[in-house]
Scaffold this active site. Sequence first.
Site, PDB file in Angstrom:
ATOM      1  N   GLU A 105      -5.478  -0.366  -2.538  1.00 57.31           N
ATOM      2  CA  GLU A 105      -5.523   1.087  -2.336  1.00 57.31           C
ATOM      3  C   GLU A 105      -6.224   1.768  -3.511  1.00 57.31           C
ATOM      4  OE1 GLU A 105      -1.391   1.861  -1.745  1.00 57.31           O
ATOM      5  OE2 GLU A 105      -0.951   2.223  -3.857  1.00 57.31           O
ATOM      6  N   LYS A 164      -0.880  -3.566   8.005  1.00 60.37           N
ATOM      7  CA  LYS A 164      -2.106  -3.308   7.259  1.00 60.37           C
ATOM      8  C   LYS A 164      -2.801  -2.083   7.824  1.00 60.37           C
ATOM      9  CE  LYS A 164      -0.983  -5.949   4.546  1.00 60.37           C
ATOM     10  NZ  LYS A 164      -0.916  -5.634   3.108  1.00 60.37           N
ATOM     11  N   ASP A 180      -1.902  -5.189  -2.304  1.00 61.71           N
ATOM     12  CA  ASP A 180      -1.680  -3.864  -1.728  1.00 61.71           C
ATOM     13  C   ASP A 180      -1.977  -2.763  -2.752  1.00 61.71           C
ATOM     14  OD1 ASP A 180      -0.586  -1.971   0.246  1.00 61.71           O
ATOM     15  OD2 ASP A 180       1.104  -1.795  -1.117  1.00 61.71           O
TER      16      ASP A 180
END
Lengths: 492, 492
Positions: free
Chosen positions: B236, B169, B232
């Site tokens: 982002e 991470k 994920d």
Amino acid sequence: MSQQDLDFETSVFEKEYITVADRQEAIVRGGRHLFGVLPQAFEGVGQIGVIGWGPQGSAQAQNLRDSLGGAARVVVGLRADSSSREQARAAGFTEEDGTLGEVLDVVAASDMVILLISDAAMAKLYPEVFAALKPGATLGLSHGFLLGHLTQSNEDFPADVDVIAVCPKGMGASVRALYLQGAEVNGAGINASFAVHQDVTGQATDRALGWSVALGAPYTFQTTLQSEYLSDISGERAILLGAVHGVVESLYRRYHDLGMTAEEAFRRSAESVTGPISRIISKDGIDGVYRHLDEDGQRIFAEAYSVAYPVGVELIEEIYDEVRSGNELRSVVLAGERLEHRPMGKIDQSTMWRVGQKVRADRVENEIPLDPFTAGVFCGVMMAQIDVLIARGHPYSEIANESVIEAVDSLNPYMHARGVAYMVDNCSITARLGARKWAPRFDYLLTQQAFPAIDGDEPVDTTPFEAFADHPIHQVLRVCAGLRPSVDIFVA
Amino acid sequence: MSQQDLDFETSVFEKEYITVADRQEAIVRGGRHLFGVLPQAFEGVGQIGVIGWGPQGSAQAQNLRDSLGGAARVVVGLRADSSSREQARAAGFTEEDGTLGEVLDVVAASDMVILLISDAAMAKLYPEVFAALKPGATLGLSHGFLLGHLTQSNEDFPADVDVIAVCPKGMGASVRALYLQGAEVNGAGINASFAVHQDVTGQATDRALGWSVALGAPYTFQTTLQSEYLSDISGERAILLGAVHGVVESLYRRYHDLGMTAEEAFRRSAESVTGPISRIISKDGIDGVYRHLDEDGQRIFAEAYSVAYPVGVELIEEIYDEVRSGNELRSVVLAGERLEHRPMGKIDQSTMWRVGQKVRADRVENEIPLDPFTAGVFCGVMMAQIDVLIARGHPYSEIANESVIEAVDSLNPYMHARGVAYMVDNCSITARLGARKWAPRFDYLLTQQAFPAIDGDEPVDTTPFEAFADHPIHQVLRVCAGLRPSVDIFVA
């Protein structure tokens, strides 16, 4: 069928060919003198059901009724609890005389059914509508959304009906208002495309052309439902709504940052685009804007055009890919689910648009500046859309109407009266979602890439502008302009 | 399997349960004292092939080699003409000693293959990689892209291999740098999630945990490949890159418009977020930021939080829907085709980021203001991401790491050194496309909806802030913080 191979046969109207750039396109010129042949065009159609009373529904139902003069009965179909029933009655469609009824009753009783409900309603309602249609009836659409939706769901139209589209290249409000102007200036109206998607009766083409003539279209050009869908959904995300919003936001901020007052920055950005720039394009074409500038202005225009054009191409290619892939429609459907729990907010309360209200209130129309930088950026993005659609094989008539004429003769005048952000807040859900999604992208990319290229130490690369003077679109726009009288555009 | 039901068995490592909010999550605490049991975890693995030499590839190959100390051979696989070969050699992977080879040769010769190539390369290369894998080999991934891509193509992993993921991470640069710090402060490192997607050998879990421990993860938590993929790619686009960019752009403009100098506006927006706000969250949690403010600052924070939070929820729900529907991945693939003809431009040359360069050059770290309005907006959007992921059933460890820890301990410190826009220009293509797409959306919606609510005549509705003080994430973050030593974050 490739769009270049489009042609059609009509036994009712006079087909003519226009020469646009290197092609011939078959069209039908409209006008009130043709209303007398509408009974022929609608032969076998005793009743036309217009479903929906949004801007297009109300405009089309009234124009059709007024033009047909009883040759076919025009009946409006609405839900029993629709809040629009009152407005339809006020316009003369009533339950008493049988010209206002329940949606599926009207569908079942009509020989031609024109579906003008919202995209969300369309997506929900179409199976019932399909089931209720008479065999041999004609299903009419005014944009390609339903085709996109069916394609994505692996479904198809019923095989035993005609499927046609007539797509006015302007807002519903313009479709009605210019029709009314047409009573005095024959030929005033909003151009329309038509498409014959299924023709089981052999009469589909004449019905489509009759519908378009009855709406008051000065000229009607041919397309396919797929081509209409791609250019329509892309166009509203680009120059018609999304791009124009992003363009004027980025310019307003730039001018304000360069030291102009907020009011002056608004005048040189939004006001300049929706006022003088749109008016000049409407009368003299895109190249007319350049000709209106002095030498210094022309240099500024050329540089601004050259940095904005590549941004326009980059984003409009992305928009087109997203629409063609089905992503954009899937996004609209997903947004619809979220909107059931959380309605969209308004976007016209930001500082810029509050300044705009004040500027419009104090407006002196002929003092609005024709800003050469603004003109260059706007025309660069507009030309980018034109080039993307040319590269994708769209008919020139469709490109000119979807990229230029609809903007400067229908939408921009409305924005001039109410503001760009207000227009976004008040258009269809599909268009509104698209404009909210793409406007910020144009703003950011202009700010991040176009303006730094202007402000940097390197001389601006004006290669994109080299193709401007001899671009085929200028001749195309002159041909289109010749097909209708020059009228002042009405804004409610 | 629902994420709440996740649990695992390990015969090599010590599993412990942490109590996060109302749940127990099974984790493995890392540390250098565990390197001695790595040979057991990798039993049967003579060679680990690391394919790719991007930020993750180079960091992971070196960490694995250093941690394993020869228990398994680590070999880097690159194209013969790869420009990265020189760097790999400089890091000690050479053709001469057989630790640097051609991609498919390395795949075919390895018992465990860790694929760390770009998403675009992954999409092209995976059929050859799958074909070259030994039966019974272990395929390792560090994010869920390939699963998303296979799902969309209606394909699947080969049935005769283990498929596992270990997903640090943090950026590759942090994965290496914090590992090096770990030599002095045992336990310094980047947390990682792991997922066992296919387990044909029965050894998949221990291999995944061994891989994570060898990377230096202070603690390793469990997820599924699908859950990792969704959080994920969404993360982002939201707080990790897209949202933070849009937030600081909108705040910079607001402060500048309110009369601050450009430099002060930059300090109070971007500098405040990537400096003091991130540092406080890292040490004292999100609620720590609120506690650091005086009474007036707390009122401002609460109002800013309350108007930003709904914007965050609206957009992050949209992002999540777009990712889950596959739209976002299709967009990346379509963009990849366009990028072959036209590379992406840089975004860090706009006025704001040029101001930023100057501000960073003159920076006095402890004079950067903790701006309460900025803090409220940033924390409001961060909490929106947390709540969207909670509502979608993600494990708390994943939520805390993907929404908070990765931001404040890996990405924001990098942005603090180089600027947010620079970071966007230099991350993976998938992340970069996503950040460019979504940042402007956050900016616009904050400007159009959040700020007018602050500036209007009506008192601000602070309902969203009412849930702040007792939000379960604060306890979760304290548990996570207890699992690793507090270290200063390295930025190259």
